[in-house]
Design a protein around this motif. Structure first.
Motif, PDB file in Angstrom:
ATOM      1  N   HIS A 179       0.815  -1.216   0.000  1.00  8.67           N
ATOM      2  CA  HIS A 179       0.000   0.000   0.000  1.00  8.67           C
ATOM      3  C   HIS A 179       0.850   1.268   0.000  1.00  8.67           C
ATOM      4  O   HIS A 179       0.314   2.370   0.096  1.00  8.67           O
ATOM      5  CB  HIS A 179      -0.933   0.002   1.206  1.00  8.67           C
ATOM      6  CG  HIS A 179      -1.880  -1.166   1.234  1.00  8.67           C
ATOM      7  ND1 HIS A 179      -2.986  -1.236   0.426  1.00  8.67           N
ATOM      8  CD2 HIS A 179      -1.847  -2.327   1.942  1.00  8.67           C
ATOM      9  CE1 HIS A 179      -3.623  -2.382   0.651  1.00  8.67           C
ATOM     10  NE2 HIS A 179      -2.942  -3.061   1.557  1.00  8.67           N
ATOM     11  N   VAL A 180       2.160   1.104  -0.120  1.00  8.80           N
ATOM     12  CA  VAL A 180       3.074   2.242  -0.155  1.00  8.80           C
ATOM     13  C   VAL A 180       3.500   2.479  -1.594  1.00  8.80           C
ATOM     14  O   VAL A 180       4.058   1.582  -2.237  1.00  8.80           O
ATOM     15  CB  VAL A 180       4.318   1.992   0.728  1.00  8.80           C
ATOM     16  CG1 VAL A 180       5.317   3.130   0.584  1.00  8.80           C
ATOM     17  CG2 VAL A 180       3.907   1.824   2.181  1.00  8.80           C
ATOM     18  N   GLU A 181       3.222   3.663  -2.100  1.00 12.02           N
ATOM     19  CA  GLU A 181       3.597   3.978  -3.469  1.00 12.02           C
ATOM     20  C   GLU A 181       5.123   3.961  -3.610  1.00 12.02           C
ATOM     21  O   GLU A 181       5.832   4.636  -2.877  1.00 12.02           O
ATOM     22  CB  GLU A 181       3.047   5.348  -3.875  1.00 12.02           C
ATOM     23  CG  GLU A 181       1.529   5.382  -3.942  1.00 12.02           C
ATOM     24  CD  GLU A 181       1.017   6.668  -4.570  1.00 12.02           C
ATOM     25  OE1 GLU A 181       1.837   7.441  -5.085  1.00 12.02           O
ATOM     26  OE2 GLU A 181      -0.200   6.880  -4.540  1.00 12.02           O
ATOM     27  N   GLY A 182       5.595   3.143  -4.552  1.00 15.59           N
ATOM     28  CA  GLY A 182       7.033   3.031  -4.740  1.00 15.59           C
ATOM     29  C   GLY A 182       7.691   2.030  -3.810  1.00 15.59           C
ATOM     30  O   GLY A 182       8.894   1.781  -3.926  1.00 15.59           O
ATOM     31  N   GLY A 183       6.928   1.450  -2.888  1.00 13.05           N
ATOM     32  CA  GLY A 183       7.474   0.458  -1.974  1.00 13.05           C
ATOM     33  C   GLY A 183       8.187   1.064  -0.778  1.00 13.05           C
ATOM     34  O   GLY A 183       8.427   2.266  -0.706  1.00 13.05           O
ATOM     35  N   MET A 250      -2.996  13.390  -1.429  1.00 12.19           N
ATOM     36  CA  MET A 250      -4.331  13.150  -1.946  1.00 12.19           C
ATOM     37  C   MET A 250      -4.572  11.709  -2.408  1.00 12.19           C
ATOM     38  O   MET A 250      -5.686  11.342  -2.751  1.00 12.19           O
ATOM     39  CB  MET A 250      -4.614  14.106  -3.102  1.00 12.19           C
ATOM     40  CG  MET A 250      -4.560  15.583  -2.695  1.00 12.19           C
ATOM     41  SD  MET A 250      -5.714  16.009  -1.363  1.00 12.19           S
ATOM     42  CE  MET A 250      -7.269  15.851  -2.251  1.00 12.19           C
ATOM     43  N   ASP A 251      -3.504  10.879  -2.406  1.00  9.76           N
ATOM     44  CA  ASP A 251      -3.657   9.495  -2.853  1.00  9.76           C
ATOM     45  C   ASP A 251      -3.708   8.515  -1.680  1.00  9.76           C
ATOM     46  O   ASP A 251      -3.396   7.341  -1.829  1.00  9.76           O
ATOM     47  CB  ASP A 251      -2.499   9.126  -3.799  1.00  9.76           C
ATOM     48  CG  ASP A 251      -2.404  10.066  -4.985  1.00  9.76           C
ATOM     49  OD1 ASP A 251      -3.458  10.372  -5.573  1.00  9.76           O
ATOM     50  OD2 ASP A 251      -1.284  10.515  -5.300  1.00  9.76           O
ATOM     51  N   ASP A 252      -4.095   9.014  -0.527  1.00  8.31           N
ATOM     52  CA  ASP A 252      -4.198   8.205   0.689  1.00  8.31           C
ATOM     53  C   ASP A 252      -5.394   7.264   0.563  1.00  8.31           C
ATOM     54  O   ASP A 252      -6.530   7.701   0.403  1.00  8.31           O
ATOM     55  CB  ASP A 252      -4.371   9.136   1.897  1.00  8.31           C
ATOM     56  CG  ASP A 252      -4.177   8.437   3.224  1.00  8.31           C
ATOM     57  OD1 ASP A 252      -4.558   7.256   3.332  1.00  8.31           O
ATOM     58  OD2 ASP A 252      -3.664   9.075   4.153  1.00  8.31           O
ATOM     59  N   HIS A 253      -5.136   5.944   0.662  1.00  6.80           N
ATOM     60  CA  HIS A 253      -6.220   4.969   0.530  1.00  6.80           C
ATOM     61  C   HIS A 253      -7.066   4.858   1.791  1.00  6.80           C
ATOM     62  O   HIS A 253      -8.226   4.450   1.733  1.00  6.80           O
ATOM     63  CB  HIS A 253      -5.641   3.590   0.175  1.00  6.80           C
ATOM     64  CG  HIS A 253      -4.931   3.552  -1.142  1.00  6.80           C
ATOM     65  ND1 HIS A 253      -5.569   3.790  -2.339  1.00  6.80           N
ATOM     66  CD2 HIS A 253      -3.627   3.323  -1.445  1.00  6.80           C
ATOM     67  CE1 HIS A 253      -4.700   3.699  -3.333  1.00  6.80           C
ATOM     68  NE2 HIS A 253      -3.514   3.432  -2.816  1.00  6.80           N
ATOM     69  N   ALA A 254      -6.496   5.221   2.928  1.00 11.58           N
ATOM     70  CA  ALA A 254      -7.210   5.062   4.198  1.00 11.58           C
ATOM     71  C   ALA A 254      -7.976   6.310   4.607  1.00 11.58           C
ATOM     72  O   ALA A 254      -8.958   6.217   5.353  1.00 11.58           O
ATOM     73  CB  ALA A 254      -6.228   4.676   5.306  1.00 11.58           C
ATOM     74  N   LEU A 255      -7.525   7.475   4.154  1.00 10.49           N
ATOM     75  CA  LEU A 255      -8.119   8.744   4.572  1.00 10.49           C
ATOM     76  C   LEU A 255      -8.555   9.513   3.330  1.00 10.49           C
ATOM     77  O   LEU A 255      -7.723   9.932   2.525  1.00 10.49           O
ATOM     78  CB  LEU A 255      -7.116   9.561   5.386  1.00 10.49           C
ATOM     79  CG  LEU A 255      -6.595   8.871   6.656  1.00 10.49           C
ATOM     80  CD1 LEU A 255      -5.473   9.691   7.287  1.00 10.49           C
ATOM     81  CD2 LEU A 255      -7.715   8.632   7.654  1.00 10.49           C
TER      82      LEU A 255
END
Length: 298
Positions: A179-183, A250-255
């Motif tokens: 879930h971390v962009e770029g790892g 703005m690309d936060d999946h949880a918030l």
């Protein structure tokens, strides 16, 4: 991977915190607060960048990494978490300080600002919702409610057994790294895993969720009854008075972006900076976060 200068400090709350600390103690102080499932390293880039002009302090909060890990969930109620930060400031001789928080660290920072406004000079928040807008959105925004169902899973007393059965590496990859962009950056994975494997650490981290008063209603198709809506959501809420910088990836999946609605009515002096990137923006998009803080603190 940069190792930050660290030491342990015993607090009047009865908790010993491991803290990273740098900079001249005569300079303006900044306290950086991390969230789940991290440590003082959340803010490592900003810590290094600001240490030449500020006295920078980044604790491992109670239950995490190198700090004490009480096992009773009641010891993670918000008043205890805020108490640690005020006691840390007292121990360091800090009357007022700039407070920066991400994720759960942001939740503690919001609470400290609302309950101890005489101690917080300025507030910096990165992807951590205001407590009023978060609780409101969990009742009124189905997208945000769906994104928060993991909290219900974390509160399950059997959750640690589930993780043990899955295995640390698999859980880390599926529920965090993916879930971390770029790892996750090179060298950081083993730091996370070594911290999580410490005796009592994972339960302590889960206890932050178990002690929280946040209500996560079930989804409409779950068949579970809807909890009573808190009365304070339909009444005036205490305002944040001090200057506040809110940095939001703005690309936060949880918030979800709905958490930004209505903040002007809750914060007297708000600067909102929207960035690209995911939830762990202090290191996922660290250059932009550092620039936003530098520009605002000027």
């Amino acid at each position: 991977m940069d190792a930050l200068p660290q030491r342990k400090i015993a607090l009047s709350t009865g908790i010993t915190l491991n803290i990273a600390e740098a900079g001249d103690a005569q300079n303006p102080p900044i306290i950086f607060l991390h969230g789940f499932p991290e440590s003082h390293r959340t803010w490592r880039h900003q810590f290094n960048e600001f240490s030449n002009k500020y006295h920078v302090i980044a604790p491992d909060q109670r239950g995490f990494a190198g700090s004490d890990k009480p096992q009773n969930a009641a010891q993670y109620k918000v008043q205890h978490l805020v108490g640690d930060i005020i006691a840390l400031a007292d121990a360091l001789g800090l009357d007022k300080f700039i407070l920066c928080g991400h994720d759960w660290g942001g939740a503690v920072a919001w609470a400290a600002t609302l309950t101890c406004p005489d101690r917080v000079e300025k507030l910096v928040i990165a992807n951590a919702p205001h407590p009023f807008t978060y609780q409101k959105s969990l009742f009124d925004d189905l997208e945000q409610r769906a994104a928060a169902q993991y909290i219900t899973a974390f509160r399950n007393p059997q959750f640690e057994k589930y993780v043990a059965q899955k295995g640390w590496e698999a859980y880390f990859q599926e529920n965090f790294a993916d879930h971390v962009e770029g790892g996750v950056p090179d060298g950081e994975r083993e730091i996370y895993l070594s911290q999580w494997r410490q005796q009592g650490c994972f339960t302590a981290m889960m206890n932050w969720y178990r002690a929280s008063k946040i209500i996560v209603p079930p989804m409409p198709d779950s068949g579970e009854p809807m909890p009573e809506r808190p009365a304070y959501l339909d009444a005036p809420f205490m305002k944040v008075a001090m200057p506040t910088l809110l940095i939001w990836a703005m690309d936060d999946h949880a918030l979800k972006p709905s958490l930004l609605h209505g903040l002007d009515e809750l914060i007297d002096d708000l600067t909102l900076v929207k960035l690209s990137g995911g939830h762990f923006v202090p290191w996922e998009n660290h250059d932009a976060v550092t620039r936003a803080m530098q520009d605002w603190l000027k």
